[in-house]
Scaffold this motif. Sequence first.
Motif, short mmCIF file in Angstrom:
data_model
loop_
_atom_site.label_atom_id
_atom_site.label_comp_id
_atom_site.label_asym_id
_atom_site.label_seq_id
_atom_site.Cartn_x
_atom_site.Cartn_y
_atom_site.Cartn_z
N SER A 250 38.43 72.10 29.16
CA SER A 250 38.23 71.60 30.54
C SER A 250 36.90 72.07 31.09
CB SER A 250 39.38 72.08 31.44
OG SER A 250 40.62 71.58 30.98
N MET A 251 36.57 73.33 30.86
CA MET A 251 35.30 73.88 31.34
C MET A 251 34.12 73.23 30.64
SD MET A 251 36.12 77.90 31.63
CE MET A 251 37.38 78.52 32.72
N ALA A 252 34.25 72.98 29.33
CA ALA A 252 33.18 72.33 28.58
C ALA A 252 32.96 70.90 29.04
CB ALA A 252 33.49 72.35 27.08
N SER A 253 33.96 70.33 29.73
CA SER A 253 33.87 68.97 30.27
C SER A 253 33.53 68.97 31.76
CB SER A 253 35.20 68.24 30.06
OG SER A 253 35.58 68.26 28.70
N LYS A 254 33.23 70.15 32.27
CA LYS A 254 32.90 70.35 33.69
C LYS A 254 33.99 69.85 34.63
CE LYS A 254 27.91 70.77 33.25
NZ LYS A 254 26.61 70.45 33.83
N SER A 255 35.24 70.20 34.26
CA SER A 255 36.38 69.94 35.14
C SER A 255 36.73 71.24 35.85
CB SER A 255 37.59 69.48 34.33
OG SER A 255 37.36 68.22 33.76
N LEU A 256 37.15 71.14 37.08
CA LEU A 256 37.61 72.30 37.84
C LEU A 256 39.04 72.59 37.38
CD1 LEU A 256 37.00 74.25 40.25
CD2 LEU A 256 38.14 72.56 41.70
N ILE A 257 39.36 73.86 37.16
CA ILE A 257 40.70 74.21 36.70
C ILE A 257 41.54 74.69 37.86
CG2 ILE A 257 42.07 75.68 35.18
CD1 ILE A 257 39.71 75.69 33.26
N LEU A 258 42.72 74.08 37.99
CA LEU A 258 43.72 74.47 38.99
C LEU A 258 44.95 74.91 38.23
CD1 LEU A 258 44.71 74.51 42.00
CD2 LEU A 258 45.44 72.14 41.65
N LYS B 164 32.69 68.73 45.92
CA LYS B 164 31.31 69.13 45.61
C LYS B 164 31.04 70.59 45.94
CE LYS B 164 29.19 64.60 45.64
NZ LYS B 164 28.17 63.69 46.18
N THR B 165 31.85 71.18 46.80
CA THR B 165 31.66 72.60 47.13
C THR B 165 32.07 73.50 45.95
OG1 THR B 165 33.84 72.89 48.14
CG2 THR B 165 32.06 72.18 49.59
N TYR B 166 32.79 72.93 44.99
CA TYR B 166 33.23 73.71 43.82
C TYR B 166 32.23 73.61 42.67
CZ TYR B 166 37.66 74.21 46.23
OH TYR B 166 38.62 74.52 47.15
N LYS B 167 31.15 72.88 42.87
CA LYS B 167 30.14 72.70 41.81
C LYS B 167 29.61 74.04 41.28
CE LYS B 167 26.15 69.73 40.74
NZ LYS B 167 25.78 70.38 39.56
N PRO B 168 29.31 75.03 42.15
CA PRO B 168 28.83 76.32 41.61
C PRO B 168 29.81 76.97 40.64
CG PRO B 168 28.36 76.19 43.95
CD PRO B 168 29.24 75.00 43.62
N LEU B 169 31.12 76.92 40.96
CA LEU B 169 32.13 77.51 40.08
C LEU B 169 32.21 76.71 38.78
CD1 LEU B 169 34.42 79.50 39.45
CD2 LEU B 169 35.98 77.96 40.67
N ILE B 170 32.19 75.38 38.88
CA ILE B 170 32.24 74.53 37.69
C ILE B 170 31.06 74.82 36.77
CG2 ILE B 170 32.04 72.13 36.90
CD1 ILE B 170 33.61 71.37 39.52
N GLU B 171 29.87 74.94 37.34
CA GLU B 171 28.67 75.22 36.55
C GLU B 171 28.70 76.63 35.96
OE1 GLU B 171 26.39 73.16 35.54
OE2 GLU B 171 27.05 71.44 36.73
N LYS B 172 29.20 77.58 36.74
CA LYS B 172 29.31 78.97 36.26
C LYS B 172 30.26 79.03 35.06
CE LYS B 172 30.46 83.63 37.93
NZ LYS B 172 30.91 84.43 39.08
N TYR C 136 31.07 76.53 33.06
CA TYR C 136 30.45 75.79 31.95
C TYR C 136 29.43 76.66 31.21
CZ TYR C 136 27.62 72.21 29.61
OH TYR C 136 26.92 71.48 28.68
N THR C 137 28.58 77.34 31.97
CA THR C 137 27.57 78.22 31.38
C THR C 137 28.22 79.37 30.62
OG1 THR C 137 26.00 77.66 33.12
CG2 THR C 137 25.55 79.67 31.88
N ASN C 138 29.29 79.93 31.20
CA ASN C 138 30.00 81.03 30.56
C ASN C 138 30.58 80.60 29.22
OD1 ASN C 138 31.65 83.39 30.13
ND2 ASN C 138 31.58 83.74 32.33
N VAL C 139 31.13 79.39 29.19
CA VAL C 139 31.70 78.87 27.94
C VAL C 139 30.59 78.71 26.90
CG1 VAL C 139 32.72 76.81 26.87
CG2 VAL C 139 33.75 77.79 28.91
N LEU C 140 29.47 78.13 27.30
CA LEU C 140 28.36 77.93 26.35
C LEU C 140 27.87 79.26 25.77
CD1 LEU C 140 26.03 75.28 28.10
CD2 LEU C 140 27.76 74.90 26.34
N LEU C 141 27.75 80.27 26.62
CA LEU C 141 27.18 81.55 26.19
C LEU C 141 28.16 82.46 25.46
CD1 LEU C 141 25.05 82.48 29.36
CD2 LEU C 141 24.23 81.55 27.18
#
Length: 197
Positions: free
Chosen positions: A123-131, A167-175, A177-182
């Motif tokens: 889900s994170m690699a697909s830039k989905s917000l997790i609930l 759209k206010t959750y974009k920073p968390l989604i990007e964070k 995503y980056t964490n998964v990549l790294l």
Amino acid sequence: IFLTSSQATEMLSVQLKETKCHWVPEGVEPRYYKAYPVEKKDIDLLALGRKYELYHNQIADFCSTKKINYLYEKIKGQLIFPTRDEFIDGLARTKISVCVPSNITHPERAGEIETMTIRYLQSMASKSLILGTAPKEMIKLFGYNPVIEIDWENPKDQLLLILNNYKTYKPLIEKNYTNVLLHHSWEKRWQDIKEII
């Protein structure tokens, strides 16, 4: 022995005294996934695989009434996305992915073992917000809680609030995503395994 659950690793370490047990968490291959911009995410809410009945029962009718595009397994065993390509595309089209550990959704199968499954990472690699619910080991791995925890007092209001302010959750989604990549690719896990060996 390498195990993807920290709890299972601890339990087996006690029982198998002459065997070295190591925790190697689930990983993902980020390059196999894709992400669409918010404007192209037409699936509002996705419960893929194991359905959390308690949550589903509270929000299903609400989603229908409010015209929230909620996808879930309507018939047990019937796949939402029959092919791998449809699965990857479906996750990319998803705004919110419901992820809850198996010990909550299926305690008869998982027992006390609470672990991070690959669905969180996909889900994170697909830039989905997790609930849902973040396993303790996941919070430890990430160094923060990457999941929006279900508000059991107001699950319907929470869902609507998230979608109306997505759209206010974009920073968390990007964070995430980056964490998964790294830190959470199988390439990284393989490096960890090689170091242990």
